[in-house]
Design a protein around this motif. Structure first.
Motif, mmCIF file in Angstrom:
data_model
loop_
_atom_site.group_PDB
_atom_site.id
_atom_site.type_symbol
_atom_site.label_atom_id
_atom_site.label_comp_id
_atom_site.label_asym_id
_atom_site.label_seq_id
_atom_site.Cartn_x
_atom_site.Cartn_y
_atom_site.Cartn_z
ATOM 1 N N ASP A 153 0.258 -15.344 1.717
ATOM 2 C CA ASP A 153 -0.734 -16.374 2.040
ATOM 3 C C ASP A 153 -0.814 -17.427 0.937
ATOM 4 O O ASP A 153 -0.881 -18.627 1.213
ATOM 5 C CB ASP A 153 -2.115 -15.749 2.261
ATOM 6 N N SER A 154 -0.807 -16.985 -0.312
ATOM 7 C CA SER A 154 -0.844 -17.931 -1.441
ATOM 8 C C SER A 154 0.387 -18.819 -1.437
ATOM 9 O O SER A 154 0.292 -20.033 -1.646
ATOM 10 C CB SER A 154 -0.931 -17.175 -2.769
ATOM 11 N N HIS A 155 1.540 -18.224 -1.209
ATOM 12 C CA HIS A 155 2.779 -19.000 -1.147
ATOM 13 C C HIS A 155 2.692 -20.065 -0.067
ATOM 14 O O HIS A 155 3.077 -21.220 -0.285
ATOM 15 C CB HIS A 155 3.967 -18.076 -0.890
ATOM 16 N N GLU A 156 2.171 -19.698 1.091
ATOM 17 C CA GLU A 156 2.041 -20.665 2.184
ATOM 18 C C GLU A 156 1.106 -21.809 1.812
ATOM 19 O O GLU A 156 1.407 -22.976 2.087
ATOM 20 C CB GLU A 156 1.524 -19.972 3.446
ATOM 21 N N LYS A 157 -0.002 -21.497 1.159
ATOM 22 C CA LYS A 157 -0.943 -22.543 0.759
ATOM 23 C C LYS A 157 -0.311 -23.498 -0.249
ATOM 24 O O LYS A 157 -0.488 -24.720 -0.157
ATOM 25 C CB LYS A 157 -2.209 -21.916 0.179
ATOM 26 N N ARG A 215 8.521 -11.478 -3.775
ATOM 27 C CA ARG A 215 9.698 -10.599 -3.903
ATOM 28 C C ARG A 215 9.346 -9.304 -4.628
ATOM 29 O O ARG A 215 9.759 -8.222 -4.216
ATOM 30 C CB ARG A 215 10.817 -11.327 -4.650
ATOM 31 N N ASN A 216 8.579 -9.417 -5.706
ATOM 32 C CA ASN A 216 8.233 -8.225 -6.481
ATOM 33 C C ASN A 216 7.369 -7.255 -5.685
ATOM 34 O O ASN A 216 7.588 -6.041 -5.738
ATOM 35 C CB ASN A 216 7.531 -8.628 -7.781
ATOM 36 N N TYR A 217 6.387 -7.775 -4.953
ATOM 37 C CA TYR A 217 5.568 -6.895 -4.123
ATOM 38 C C TYR A 217 6.404 -6.247 -3.028
ATOM 39 O O TYR A 217 6.239 -5.064 -2.720
ATOM 40 C CB TYR A 217 4.384 -7.641 -3.505
ATOM 41 N N ALA A 218 7.302 -7.004 -2.414
ATOM 42 C CA ALA A 218 8.151 -6.446 -1.357
ATOM 43 C C ALA A 218 9.016 -5.311 -1.898
ATOM 44 O O ALA A 218 9.149 -4.262 -1.250
ATOM 45 C CB ALA A 218 9.017 -7.540 -0.743
ATOM 46 N N MET A 219 9.570 -5.495 -3.080
ATOM 47 C CA MET A 219 10.367 -4.423 -3.678
ATOM 48 C C MET A 219 9.504 -3.219 -4.021
ATOM 49 O O MET A 219 9.910 -2.076 -3.812
ATOM 50 C CB MET A 219 11.103 -4.929 -4.921
ATOM 51 N N ALA A 220 8.309 -3.472 -4.540
ATOM 52 C CA ALA A 220 7.413 -2.372 -4.895
ATOM 53 C C ALA A 220 7.032 -1.551 -3.667
ATOM 54 O O ALA A 220 6.951 -0.322 -3.741
ATOM 55 C CB ALA A 220 6.163 -2.912 -5.588
ATOM 56 N N VAL A 221 6.819 -2.221 -2.537
ATOM 57 C CA VAL A 221 6.479 -1.509 -1.300
ATOM 58 C C VAL A 221 7.603 -0.556 -0.914
ATOM 59 O O VAL A 221 7.358 0.580 -0.509
ATOM 60 C CB VAL A 221 6.176 -2.499 -0.157
ATOM 61 N N THR A 222 8.857 -0.993 -1.077
ATOM 62 C CA THR A 222 9.981 -0.144 -0.688
ATOM 63 C C THR A 222 10.198 1.025 -1.638
ATOM 64 O O THR A 222 10.846 1.995 -1.274
ATOM 65 C CB THR A 222 11.293 -0.951 -0.580
ATOM 66 N N GLU A 223 9.658 0.944 -2.838
ATOM 67 C CA GLU A 223 9.822 2.002 -3.831
ATOM 68 C C GLU A 223 8.611 2.926 -3.925
ATOM 69 O O GLU A 223 8.578 3.835 -4.746
ATOM 70 C CB GLU A 223 10.080 1.385 -5.214
ATOM 71 N N CYS A 224 7.634 2.691 -3.093
ATOM 72 C CA CYS A 224 6.351 3.385 -3.182
ATOM 73 C C CYS A 224 6.475 4.866 -2.803
ATOM 74 O O CYS A 224 7.172 5.229 -1.866
ATOM 75 C CB CYS A 224 5.371 2.686 -2.260
ATOM 76 N N ALA A 225 5.742 5.708 -3.536
ATOM 77 C CA ALA A 225 5.823 7.153 -3.323
ATOM 78 C C ALA A 225 4.737 7.695 -2.388
ATOM 79 O O ALA A 225 4.949 8.709 -1.738
ATOM 80 C CB ALA A 225 5.746 7.873 -4.667
ATOM 81 N N THR A 226 3.593 7.029 -2.319
ATOM 82 C CA THR A 226 2.500 7.563 -1.497
ATOM 83 C C THR A 226 2.015 6.521 -0.498
ATOM 84 O O THR A 226 2.056 5.320 -0.769
ATOM 85 C CB THR A 226 1.300 7.994 -2.373
ATOM 86 N N PRO A 227 1.528 6.983 0.654
ATOM 87 C CA PRO A 227 1.025 6.043 1.662
ATOM 88 C C PRO A 227 -0.162 5.217 1.167
ATOM 89 O O PRO A 227 -0.292 4.043 1.531
ATOM 90 C CB PRO A 227 0.602 6.949 2.821
ATOM 91 N N ALA A 237 4.982 -17.956 -7.271
ATOM 92 C CA ALA A 237 4.484 -17.331 -6.045
ATOM 93 C C ALA A 237 5.618 -16.638 -5.297
ATOM 94 O O ALA A 237 5.457 -15.519 -4.800
ATOM 95 C CB ALA A 237 3.811 -18.377 -5.154
ATOM 96 N N LYS A 238 6.780 -17.284 -5.226
ATOM 97 C CA LYS A 238 7.941 -16.680 -4.575
ATOM 98 C C LYS A 238 8.352 -15.402 -5.293
ATOM 99 O O LYS A 238 8.676 -14.395 -4.658
ATOM 100 C CB LYS A 238 9.119 -17.651 -4.551
ATOM 101 N N SER A 239 8.333 -15.444 -6.593
ATOM 102 C CA SER A 239 8.685 -14.266 -7.379
ATOM 103 C C SER A 239 7.708 -13.118 -7.115
ATOM 104 O O SER A 239 8.117 -11.961 -6.987
ATOM 105 C CB SER A 239 8.690 -14.627 -8.869
#
Length: 98
Positions: A59-63, A32-44, A27-29
């Motif tokens: 949310d899943s990580h918190e649960k 991190r992967n989604y956060a990196m993908a957001v920063t590399e995103c090309a379109t809104p 879940a932690k991984s």
């Protein structure tokens, strides 16, 4: 884990706490992967989709974290206790057949 499945796979030592910790690490991984993908995103539009996925991953990580803390499987605020659990989990993993 189901005892029949445990004996068929040779994973009698694979305990719920080892499985839960593996789930938490994955879940932690994912966060991190989604956060990196957001920063590399090309379109809104894609960024918005990834932000939604990131929120769901958080949310899943918190649960998972809350589940583990309630059952005494994770002690993020008590490092000596967490070290004891980590050492126990390492020993379990080392004794698991490969």
């Amino acid at each position: 884990m189901n005892t029949i499945l445990e004996h068929m796979t040779g994973l009698q030592t694979l305990t719920d706490d080892v499985i839960a910790m593996d789930f938490l690490m994955n879940a932690k991984s994912g966060v991190r992967n989604y956060a990196m993908a957001v920063t590399e995103c090309a379109t809104p539009e894609i960024k918005q989709i990834l932000m939604k996925q990131l929120d769901e991953a958080i949310d899943s990580h918190e649960k998972i974290t809350n589940y583990m803390m309630q059952r005494g499987l994770y002690h993020p605020y008590h490092i000596p206790e967490q070290i004891k659990l980590d050492l126990k989990n390492i020993q379990t993993a080392m004794n698991t057949p490969s």
